[in-house]
Write a protein that holds these residues in place. Structure first.
Motif, PDB file in Angstrom:
ATOM      1  N   ARG A 192     -41.765  -4.572  40.783  1.00  0.00           N
ATOM      2  CA  ARG A 192     -41.853  -5.189  39.460  1.00  0.00           C
ATOM      3  C   ARG A 192     -41.814  -6.708  39.531  1.00  0.00           C
ATOM      4  O   ARG A 192     -41.765  -7.380  38.511  1.00  0.00           O
ATOM      5  CB  ARG A 192     -40.733  -4.660  38.561  1.00  0.00           C
ATOM      6  N   GLY A 193     -41.807  -7.255  40.739  1.00  0.00           N
ATOM      7  CA  GLY A 193     -41.883  -8.695  40.905  1.00  0.00           C
ATOM      8  C   GLY A 193     -40.560  -9.409  41.062  1.00  0.00           C
ATOM      9  O   GLY A 193     -40.529 -10.645  41.118  1.00  0.00           O
ATOM     10  N   TRP A 194     -39.461  -8.657  41.137  1.00  0.00           N
ATOM     11  CA  TRP A 194     -38.158  -9.292  41.335  1.00  0.00           C
ATOM     12  C   TRP A 194     -37.955  -9.623  42.817  1.00  0.00           C
ATOM     13  O   TRP A 194     -38.283  -8.827  43.692  1.00  0.00           O
ATOM     14  CB  TRP A 194     -37.030  -8.349  40.900  1.00  0.00           C
ATOM     15  N   THR A 195     -37.404 -10.794  43.100  1.00  0.00           N
ATOM     16  CA  THR A 195     -36.972 -11.127  44.448  1.00  0.00           C
ATOM     17  C   THR A 195     -35.635 -10.445  44.680  1.00  0.00           C
ATOM     18  O   THR A 195     -34.690 -10.650  43.926  1.00  0.00           O
ATOM     19  CB  THR A 195     -36.824 -12.656  44.610  1.00  0.00           C
ATOM     20  N   VAL A 196     -35.539  -9.629  45.721  1.00  0.00           N
ATOM     21  CA  VAL A 196     -34.338  -8.843  45.993  1.00  0.00           C
ATOM     22  C   VAL A 196     -33.492  -9.540  47.056  1.00  0.00           C
ATOM     23  O   VAL A 196     -33.959  -9.808  48.162  1.00  0.00           O
ATOM     24  CB  VAL A 196     -34.713  -7.422  46.481  1.00  0.00           C
ATOM     25  N   VAL A 197     -32.248  -9.839  46.700  1.00  0.00           N
ATOM     26  CA  VAL A 197     -31.314 -10.501  47.615  1.00  0.00           C
ATOM     27  C   VAL A 197     -30.001  -9.724  47.611  1.00  0.00           C
ATOM     28  O   VAL A 197     -29.521  -9.296  46.565  1.00  0.00           O
ATOM     29  CB  VAL A 197     -31.064 -11.968  47.202  1.00  0.00           C
ATOM     30  N   ALA A 246     -34.072  -0.306  53.475  1.00  0.00           N
ATOM     31  CA  ALA A 246     -35.088  -0.901  52.601  1.00  0.00           C
ATOM     32  C   ALA A 246     -35.272  -2.387  52.902  1.00  0.00           C
ATOM     33  O   ALA A 246     -35.620  -3.167  52.015  1.00  0.00           O
ATOM     34  CB  ALA A 246     -34.708  -0.700  51.141  1.00  0.00           C
ATOM     35  N   ASP A 247     -35.047  -2.776  54.155  1.00  0.00           N
ATOM     36  CA  ASP A 247     -35.153  -4.190  54.505  1.00  0.00           C
ATOM     37  C   ASP A 247     -36.553  -4.751  54.301  1.00  0.00           C
ATOM     38  O   ASP A 247     -36.724  -5.973  54.229  1.00  0.00           O
ATOM     39  CB  ASP A 247     -34.715  -4.411  55.952  1.00  0.00           C
ATOM     40  N   ASP A 248     -37.536  -3.877  54.201  1.00  0.00           N
ATOM     41  CA  ASP A 248     -38.908  -4.358  54.000  1.00  0.00           C
ATOM     42  C   ASP A 248     -39.083  -5.059  52.660  1.00  0.00           C
ATOM     43  O   ASP A 248     -40.035  -5.823  52.480  1.00  0.00           O
ATOM     44  CB  ASP A 248     -39.899  -3.196  54.105  1.00  0.00           C
ATOM     45  N   VAL A 249     -38.158  -4.828  51.709  1.00  0.00           N
ATOM     46  CA  VAL A 249     -38.285  -5.479  50.403  1.00  0.00           C
ATOM     47  C   VAL A 249     -37.131  -6.439  50.123  1.00  0.00           C
ATOM     48  O   VAL A 249     -37.054  -7.003  49.032  1.00  0.00           O
ATOM     49  CB  VAL A 249     -38.392  -4.451  49.256  1.00  0.00           C
ATOM     50  N   VAL A 250     -36.251  -6.630  51.100  1.00  0.00           N
ATOM     51  CA  VAL A 250     -35.123  -7.547  50.916  1.00  0.00           C
ATOM     52  C   VAL A 250     -35.544  -8.943  51.364  1.00  0.00           C
ATOM     53  O   VAL A 250     -35.869  -9.164  52.531  1.00  0.00           O
ATOM     54  CB  VAL A 250     -33.889  -7.076  51.713  1.00  0.00           C
ATOM     55  N   ALA A 251     -35.540  -9.883  50.422  1.00  0.00           N
ATOM     56  CA  ALA A 251     -36.008 -11.232  50.722  1.00  0.00           C
ATOM     57  C   ALA A 251     -34.945 -12.083  51.405  1.00  0.00           C
ATOM     58  O   ALA A 251     -35.267 -13.079  52.063  1.00  0.00           O
ATOM     59  CB  ALA A 251     -36.453 -11.920  49.429  1.00  0.00           C
ATOM     60  N   GLY A 252     -33.667 -11.709  51.251  1.00  0.00           N
ATOM     61  CA  GLY A 252     -32.603 -12.488  51.850  1.00  0.00           C
ATOM     62  C   GLY A 252     -31.268 -11.809  51.630  1.00  0.00           C
ATOM     63  O   GLY A 252     -31.158 -10.839  50.886  1.00  0.00           O
ATOM     64  N   ALA A 253     -30.252 -12.320  52.296  1.00  0.00           N
ATOM     65  CA  ALA A 253     -28.909 -11.743  52.171  1.00  0.00           C
ATOM     66  C   ALA A 253     -27.881 -12.811  52.481  1.00  0.00           C
ATOM     67  O   ALA A 253     -28.138 -13.756  53.234  1.00  0.00           O
ATOM     68  CB  ALA A 253     -28.737 -10.555  53.117  1.00  0.00           C
ATOM     69  N   THR A 254     -26.704 -12.632  51.890  1.00  0.00           N
ATOM     70  CA  THR A 254     -25.586 -13.530  52.157  1.00  0.00           C
ATOM     71  C   THR A 254     -24.322 -12.695  52.269  1.00  0.00           C
ATOM     72  O   THR A 254     -24.210 -11.638  51.653  1.00  0.00           O
ATOM     73  CB  THR A 254     -25.464 -14.604  51.055  1.00  0.00           C
ATOM     74  N   SER A 255     -23.385 -13.157  53.090  1.00  0.00           N
ATOM     75  CA  SER A 255     -22.150 -12.408  53.332  1.00  0.00           C
ATOM     76  C   SER A 255     -20.959 -13.354  53.257  1.00  0.00           C
ATOM     77  O   SER A 255     -21.112 -14.564  53.044  1.00  0.00           O
ATOM     78  CB  SER A 255     -22.193 -11.737  54.701  1.00  0.00           C
ATOM     79  N   SER A 256     -19.768 -12.805  53.467  1.00  0.00           N
ATOM     80  CA  SER A 256     -18.563 -13.633  53.424  1.00  0.00           C
ATOM     81  C   SER A 256     -18.567 -14.690  54.520  1.00  0.00           C
ATOM     82  O   SER A 256     -17.860 -15.697  54.417  1.00  0.00           O
ATOM     83  CB  SER A 256     -17.312 -12.761  53.532  1.00  0.00           C
ATOM     84  N   ASP A 257     -19.369 -14.477  55.563  1.00  0.00           N
ATOM     85  CA  ASP A 257     -19.464 -15.472  56.634  1.00  0.00           C
ATOM     86  C   ASP A 257     -20.107 -16.768  56.153  1.00  0.00           C
ATOM     87  O   ASP A 257     -19.965 -17.812  56.805  1.00  0.00           O
ATOM     88  CB  ASP A 257     -20.296 -14.920  57.802  1.00  0.00           C
ATOM     89  N   ASP A 258     -20.824 -16.703  55.025  1.00  0.00           N
ATOM     90  CA  ASP A 258     -21.606 -17.846  54.555  1.00  0.00           C
ATOM     91  C   ASP A 258     -20.896 -18.690  53.503  1.00  0.00           C
ATOM     92  O   ASP A 258     -21.446 -19.713  53.069  1.00  0.00           O
ATOM     93  CB  ASP A 258     -22.939 -17.361  53.970  1.00  0.00           C
ATOM     94  N   VAL A 259     -19.717 -18.262  53.054  1.00  0.00           N
ATOM     95  CA  VAL A 259     -19.058 -18.952  51.937  1.00  0.00           C
ATOM     96  C   VAL A 259     -17.594 -19.237  52.264  1.00  0.00           C
ATOM     97  O   VAL A 259     -17.004 -18.624  53.145  1.00  0.00           O
ATOM     98  CB  VAL A 259     -19.148 -18.123  50.638  1.00  0.00           C
TER      99      VAL A 259
END
Length: 229
Positions: free
Chosen positions: A104-109, A128-141
């Protein structure tokens, strides 16, 4: 600073929202606390799942707890929880929901309070990583939920402003983090909280699980085409 792109992004919590892990975490924390001589009822532990481990232990041990004890409990939890990694299972409809949003055109993060290695295991479980545009975890904040840092980091990954995003999560901590970041939150009951608890916390819509949201996607906040008001 979050981007100002014209697209729209859907940000997903992972533990308890896409992967059926909430009660596994509860048991692992319960056992880790028992190893430290702390007897905390699982009912209380469950209510803290979704927070970062630092804030979870502030709740369960008291803010004046011994940092060395907290470190030992956290390490024990990671070891105990890792035993479940080979058997982690996605919730019904999780992968299909991510793909439907992307179609539907949403960027999935993905935005998870887990550490990066735990998030990697859950991503493999969802499949479903083929449609995941990015990810963030507790390591990043620096600060975990209910602080808004993870949501803000996910917005940065998506390159959109808060008013161009929707978050999907299963805990009141997700809702609180979203409110502080200015992002509307859809709740799912797969983490074991009640519909009323999520609504009272500020969730704009609540669904049983990913499959229920998928079945009603066109009538949900996510049914709106990206770029429309």
């Amino acid at each position: 600073m979050s981007g100002g792109g014209t697209g729209r992004a859907v940000l997903f919590d992972v533990d308890g929202t896409l992967v059926d892990t909430t009660y596994l975490h509860t048991v692992a924390w319960w056992e880790a606390l028992r190893q430290a001589g702390r007897r905390v009822p699982m009912s209380l532990i469950h209510r803290t799942i979704g927070m970062g481990s630092d804030q979870l232990l502030d709740r369960l041990l008291g803010e004046d707890h011994d940092p060395a004890e907290a470190g030992a409990v956290t390490a024990a939890h990671r070891t105990l929880y890792a035993e479940y990694w080979p058997r982690l299972a996605p919730l019904e409809g999780a992968a299909e929901l991510l793909r439907a949003c992307a179609e539907r055109g949403w960027t999935v993060v993905l935005a998870s309070s887990a550490h990066g290695d735990e998030l990697a295991v859950m991503r493999r479980a969802v499949g479903a990583d083929d449609v995941v545009a990015g990810a963030t975890s507790s390591d990043d904040v620096e600060a975990s939920k209910p602080a808004p840092d993870l949501v803000v980091s996910a917005l940065d990954r998506a390159g959109v402003a808060p008013d161009r995003a929707v978050f999907v999560g299963d805990t009141v901590w997700d809702v609180a983090a979203c409110e502080r970041a200015g992002v509307p939150c859809l709740g799912v009951l797969s983490g074991g909280l009640t519909r009323q608890e999520l609504l009272d916390a500020g969730a704009v819509e609540v669904y049983e699980n990913p499959a229920d949201l998928l079945a009603r996607l066109d009538d949900s906040l996510l049914g709106r085409s990206p770029g429309t008001a």
